[in-house]
Write a protein that holds these residues in place. Structure first.
Motif, PDB file in Angstrom:
ATOM      1  N   ARG A 158      39.539  41.657  30.641  1.00 52.58           N
ATOM      2  CA  ARG A 158      39.235  42.817  31.475  1.00 52.58           C
ATOM      3  C   ARG A 158      39.876  42.658  32.844  1.00 52.58           C
ATOM      4  O   ARG A 158      39.811  41.584  33.462  1.00 52.58           O
ATOM      5  N   ALA A 159      40.497  43.724  33.314  1.00 49.20           N
ATOM      6  CA  ALA A 159      41.126  43.692  34.629  1.00 49.20           C
ATOM      7  C   ALA A 159      40.084  43.458  35.711  1.00 49.20           C
ATOM      8  O   ALA A 159      39.010  44.049  35.688  1.00 49.20           O
ATOM      9  N   GLY A 160      40.402  42.580  36.630  1.00 54.32           N
ATOM     10  CA  GLY A 160      39.548  42.372  37.786  1.00 54.32           C
ATOM     11  C   GLY A 160      38.493  41.303  37.646  1.00 54.32           C
ATOM     12  O   GLY A 160      37.777  41.034  38.608  1.00 54.32           O
ATOM     13  N   VAL A 161      38.378  40.650  36.470  1.00 56.00           N
ATOM     14  CA  VAL A 161      37.296  39.677  36.306  1.00 56.00           C
ATOM     15  C   VAL A 161      37.758  38.243  36.532  1.00 56.00           C
ATOM     16  O   VAL A 161      36.927  37.357  36.756  1.00 56.00           O
ATOM     17  N   MET A 162      39.055  37.980  36.476  1.00 55.05           N
ATOM     18  CA  MET A 162      39.562  36.627  36.660  1.00 55.05           C
ATOM     19  C   MET A 162      40.089  36.426  38.078  1.00 55.05           C
ATOM     20  O   MET A 162      40.563  37.364  38.718  1.00 55.05           O
ATOM     21  N   GLU A 163      40.016  35.186  38.533  1.00 59.30           N
ATOM     22  CA  GLU A 163      40.536  34.846  39.855  1.00 59.30           C
ATOM     23  C   GLU A 163      42.059  34.904  39.823  1.00 59.30           C
ATOM     24  O   GLU A 163      42.696  34.324  38.943  1.00 59.30           O
ATOM     25  N   ARG A 164      42.634  35.618  40.774  1.00 57.07           N
ATOM     26  CA  ARG A 164      44.097  35.677  40.861  1.00 57.07           C
ATOM     27  C   ARG A 164      44.655  34.316  41.251  1.00 57.07           C
ATOM     28  O   ARG A 164      44.085  33.625  42.099  1.00 57.07           O
ATOM     29  N   CYS A 165      45.781  33.942  40.632  1.00 59.93           N
ATOM     30  CA  CYS A 165      46.416  32.692  41.011  1.00 59.93           C
ATOM     31  C   CYS A 165      47.094  32.859  42.372  1.00 59.93           C
ATOM     32  O   CYS A 165      47.495  33.958  42.752  1.00 59.93           O
ATOM     33  N   ALA A 166      47.210  31.767  43.085  1.00 62.24           N
ATOM     34  CA  ALA A 166      47.870  31.794  44.390  1.00 62.24           C
ATOM     35  C   ALA A 166      49.382  31.851  44.196  1.00 62.24           C
ATOM     36  O   ALA A 166      49.930  31.258  43.257  1.00 62.24           O
ATOM     37  N   GLN A 167      50.048  32.576  45.059  1.00 68.16           N
ATOM     38  CA  GLN A 167      51.500  32.655  45.013  1.00 68.16           C
ATOM     39  C   GLN A 167      52.079  31.328  45.506  1.00 68.16           C
ATOM     40  O   GLN A 167      51.639  30.781  46.509  1.00 68.16           O
ATOM     41  N   ARG A 168      53.049  30.797  44.754  1.00 68.92           N
ATOM     42  CA  ARG A 168      53.674  29.534  45.136  1.00 68.92           C
ATOM     43  C   ARG A 168      54.949  29.839  45.914  1.00 68.92           C
ATOM     44  O   ARG A 168      55.975  30.236  45.335  1.00 68.92           O
ATOM     45  N   LYS A 169      54.873  29.661  47.205  1.00 68.96           N
ATOM     46  CA  LYS A 169      55.980  30.057  48.077  1.00 68.96           C
ATOM     47  C   LYS A 169      57.262  29.297  47.731  1.00 68.96           C
ATOM     48  O   LYS A 169      57.253  28.089  47.526  1.00 68.96           O
ATOM     49  N   GLY A 170      58.369  30.061  47.680  1.00 68.67           N
ATOM     50  CA  GLY A 170      59.667  29.466  47.426  1.00 68.67           C
ATOM     51  C   GLY A 170      59.921  29.082  45.983  1.00 68.67           C
ATOM     52  O   GLY A 170      60.969  28.512  45.657  1.00 68.67           O
TER      53      GLY A 170
END
Length: 324
Positions: A158-170
């Motif tokens: 389901r959309a919105g129920v999981m923690e978004r992963c952090a963007q890995r810069k570079g």
């Protein structure tokens, strides 16, 4: 221990990754048991796609299958199936959107494996099996489903129920360009089927939700005004949709959109099991209800026992004064 790669179907729209892509990659990382287990994406990309959309995505590899802005569930499922059969992942996750729901059953049948739809949680058990958790019997129980004898272990989330992963810069994942997908005959209107508003609610950081305590449809205008002053969006419980006060795309809870806003303010919502199953991940809940025994007070960070018809106008007055 055998390798347990997790593959994620990445949805994109308007030249960018859909928010569910970041949520599913985050879920895959949470399931990872060994540094040798890969996390890979499968991206059905429109012609002229830009690899910049994958900047910072913490996946080991993304398999890109070009398309021609056409959407045929059978063709898309065939392309994903081919990728799955070639690389034999242990887990395959798809978004619980109209896009993912159209494709997932076809892939499951082609791979002769099971599928759990609309999961709200995922975990590994002591044997390393994927435990697929979703509400059942109207939200009264949380079913725990395991696929023991076939692979991949498949689930839509389901959309919105999981923690978004952090963007890995570079960081840019390894990109593998696959052969072009054979196109079907069904042309997509406005790129992809227009995202439902219920999916868009999952993006909102502030939600102001109205429930059965609202007596008349026109009374919602004050709550809508309050939401605007807070920089948020008006939502509602199932009761108001059933009364025709608001359309279904405003409904949150188990039978609507699952949301995880920074702030959720509810007015006249009792806090049924079904409602709380869809909003329980909100970071802060302020609940206003005239019933001191309302169930929602058990979950609210700030419970307020009072009449919404007195509290809403006062909140609006204070916020408007601050704007001056």
């Amino acid at each position: 221990m055998s390798k347990r790669d997790s593959f994620v179907v990445l949805q994109c729209a308007d030249g960018a990754l859909h928010s569910t892509a970041w949520e599913l990659i985050g879920a895959a990382h949470a399931l990872r048991q060994s540094g040798h287990d890969r996390i890979c994406g499968i991206l059905l990309a429109e012609e002229g796609w830009d690899q910049d959309m994958l900047q910072g995505l913490p996946a080991d590899c993304v398999y890109v299958i070009p398309t021609n802005s056409l959407f045929d569930p059978q063709a898309c499922a065939a392309a994903i199936t081919q990728c799955v059969k070639r690389f034999a992942p242990d887990v395959l996750l798809l978004p619980g959107t109209s896009f993912g729901r159209a494709i997932a059953p076809r892939v499951a049948v082609a791979c002769r494996t099971g599928l759990t739809a609309d999961c709200t949680e995922l975990e590994r058990d002591e044997h390393g099996y994927l435990v697929q958790i979703r509400p059942a019997f109207g939200g009264d129980i949380m079913a725990r489903i395991v696929t023991e004898h076939s692979r991949p272990q498949m689930a839509t989330i389901r959309a919105g129920v999981m923690e978004r992963c952090a963007q890995r810069k570079g960081y840019v994942p390894t990109i593998v360009l696959c052969p072009k997908m054979e196109q079907g005959m069904l042309q997509l209107q406005n790129r992809e089927i227009q995202a439902a508003q219920s999916e868009l609610l999952t993006e909102k950081k502030i939600l102001v939700a109205a429930g059965r305590g609202v007596r008349r449809k026109e009374d919602l205008e004050q709550i809508r005004r309050l939401a605007e002053l807070l920089g948020g969006t008006l939502a509602c419980s199932r009761a108001l949709v059933e009364q025709g006060f608001l359309p279904y795309d405003r409904q949150i809870g188990l039978s609507g959109a699952s949301v995880r806003p920074e702030l959720l303010i509810t007015f006249g919502i009792s806090g049924s099991v079904q409602f709380m199953a869809g909003v329980g991940r909100a970071k802060k809940i302020i609940a206003v209800n005239s019933n001191p025994d309302a169930r929602i007070f058990q979950f609210a960070h700030i419970p307020i026992c009072g009449d919404l018809y007195e509290i809403v106008p006062e909140m609006i007055r204070m916020l408007e004064q601050n704007e001056e």
